[in-house]
Design a protein around this motif. Structure first.
Motif, PDB file in Angstrom:
ATOM      1  N   PHE A   1     -61.472  74.223 -42.101  1.00  0.00           N
ATOM      2  CA  PHE A   1     -61.786  74.918 -40.878  1.00  0.00           C
ATOM      3  C   PHE A   1     -61.370  73.882 -39.743  1.00  0.00           C
ATOM      4  O   PHE A   1     -61.204  74.298 -38.514  1.00  0.00           O
ATOM      5  CB  PHE A   1     -63.051  75.118 -40.813  1.00  0.00           C
ATOM      6  N   GLY A   2     -61.048  72.573 -40.111  1.00  0.00           N
ATOM      7  CA  GLY A   2     -60.655  71.327 -39.262  1.00  0.00           C
ATOM      8  C   GLY A   2     -59.276  71.420 -39.214  1.00  0.00           C
ATOM      9  O   GLY A   2     -58.691  70.745 -38.238  1.00  0.00           O
ATOM     10  N   GLY A   3     -58.339  72.070 -40.175  1.00  0.00           N
ATOM     11  CA  GLY A   3     -56.975  71.970 -40.047  1.00  0.00           C
ATOM     12  C   GLY A   3     -56.213  73.026 -39.501  1.00  0.00           C
ATOM     13  O   GLY A   3     -56.718  73.986 -38.888  1.00  0.00           O
ATOM     14  N   LYS A   4     -55.052  72.993 -40.050  1.00  0.00           N
ATOM     15  CA  LYS A   4     -54.203  74.267 -39.651  1.00  0.00           C
ATOM     16  C   LYS A   4     -53.956  75.271 -40.607  1.00  0.00           C
ATOM     17  O   LYS A   4     -53.143  76.245 -40.452  1.00  0.00           O
ATOM     18  CB  LYS A   4     -52.753  73.531 -39.528  1.00  0.00           C
ATOM     19  N   ALA A   5     -54.960  75.470 -41.509  1.00  0.00           N
ATOM     20  CA  ALA A   5     -55.162  76.641 -42.554  1.00  0.00           C
ATOM     21  C   ALA A   5     -55.115  78.035 -41.922  1.00  0.00           C
ATOM     22  O   ALA A   5     -55.916  78.041 -40.820  1.00  0.00           O
ATOM     23  CB  ALA A   5     -56.047  76.521 -43.512  1.00  0.00           C
ATOM     24  N   PRO A   6     -54.358  78.972 -42.220  1.00  0.00           N
ATOM     25  CA  PRO A   6     -54.395  80.180 -41.654  1.00  0.00           C
ATOM     26  C   PRO A   6     -55.915  80.598 -41.531  1.00  0.00           C
ATOM     27  O   PRO A   6     -56.485  80.361 -42.692  1.00  0.00           O
ATOM     28  CB  PRO A   6     -53.476  81.201 -42.511  1.00  0.00           C
ATOM     29  N   MET A   7     -56.248  81.396 -40.854  1.00  0.00           N
ATOM     30  CA  MET A   7     -57.857  82.076 -40.704  1.00  0.00           C
ATOM     31  C   MET A   7     -58.192  82.673 -41.952  1.00  0.00           C
ATOM     32  O   MET A   7     -59.347  82.300 -42.434  1.00  0.00           O
ATOM     33  CB  MET A   7     -58.062  82.892 -39.373  1.00  0.00           C
ATOM     34  N   ASN A   8     -57.663  83.489 -42.389  1.00  0.00           N
ATOM     35  CA  ASN A   8     -57.923  84.131 -43.461  1.00  0.00           C
ATOM     36  C   ASN A   8     -57.970  83.303 -44.829  1.00  0.00           C
ATOM     37  O   ASN A   8     -58.956  83.664 -45.903  1.00  0.00           O
ATOM     38  CB  ASN A   8     -56.855  85.307 -43.951  1.00  0.00           C
ATOM     39  N   GLU A   9     -57.227  82.208 -44.803  1.00  0.00           N
ATOM     40  CA  GLU A   9     -57.373  81.139 -45.905  1.00  0.00           C
ATOM     41  C   GLU A   9     -58.678  80.272 -45.994  1.00  0.00           C
ATOM     42  O   GLU A   9     -59.273  79.979 -46.860  1.00  0.00           O
ATOM     43  CB  GLU A   9     -56.163  80.309 -45.898  1.00  0.00           C
TER      44      GLU A   9
END
Length: 176
Positions: free
Chosen positions: A98-106
Motif C-alpha cells: 500500500f506504500g508502493g506503486k502496486a496497482p490498487m487491485n493488487e
C-alpha cells in the motif's frame, strides 16, 4: 525571514530547516503503521500512513494526512468514509504494497479484507480498525489533513503493533 503565525501575527524566526533535515528528524519519531482504505465507484483504494493522530474522544475523532501528489488523492478527496487499519508485525508486506506503486487491485490481494459498517475495506486481523465518516479536510502545505469521526471500532486486544522508526519496521509487543 518572517512567518505569519496564528491570529495573523507576524513573527521573526530563524531560517526554517530544510526538507532533508525535517525528514531526518522525523525518522526518529516512532509511529504506528496504518493502511487507510476507502471505496469508490472505481473500486477500493488505500495507502500506508504513519501520520494518524487522535483529535478528540467526544466525539471520537482522528486525523490522517495524505500527500496531494499521492495516486489515491482524488479517490479520497471524493470519499465520505474511510477505515484506518493499524497493522501488526505480521503485516509488513501489506504496508509495503500500500506504500508502493502496486496497482490498487493488487494491493487488496494481500491480507484478509472484509467490508466495514461504512462499506470500506477493513483488514480482518488488524490490531485495531477505526471505521470513520470524513467530517472535514484542510489543505496544509503539501498534504490534506483528513478529519474523521469514528463510528465503529474493531480491536484485537492481543495484537502487537508495527512501528516505523529510523526508516525501518519494528514491533511493539504487548508485554515486552
Amino acid at each position: 525571514m518572517t512567518i505569519t503565525a496564528i491570529n495573523n501575527a507576524v513573527t521573526e524566526v530563524l531560517p526554517p530547516v530544510t526538507p532533508e533535515q525535517y525528514r531526518q528528524g522525523m525518522s526518529s519519531l516512532a509511529a504506528a503503521v496504518n493502511v487507510v482504505t476507502t471505496t469508490s465507484p472505481q473500486g477500493n483504494a488505500g495507502f500506508t500512513a504513519t501520520a494518524v493522530c487522535s483529535v478528540s474522544d467526544n466525539p471520537a475523532t482522528l486525523l490522517v494526512c495524505l500527500n496531494r501528489s499521492a495516486s489515491v488523492h482524488e479517490v479520497f478527496k471524493n470519499s465520505t468514509h474511510l477505515v484506518i487499519n493499524t497493522l501488526t508485525s505480521q503485516h509488513q508486506s501489506i504496508s509495503n504494497a500500500f506504500g508502493g506503486k502496486a496497482p490498487m487491485n493488487e494491493r487488496f490481494k494481500i491480507g484478509n479484507w472484509i467490508e466495514s459498517a461504512t462499506g470500506c475495506p477493513r483488514l480482518l486481523d488488524a490490531a485495531v480498525s477505526f471505521d470513520c465518516v470524513i467530517t472535514d479536510v484542510k489543505s496544509v502545505a503539501t498534504h490534506d489533513v483528513i478529519f474523521c469521526q469514528v463510528v465503529d471500532i474493531k480491536q484485537d486486544p492481543e495484537a502487537d503493533a508495527l512501528l516505523y522508526y529510523q526508516r525501518g519496521y519494528h514491533s511493539a509487543c504487548k508485554n515486552a
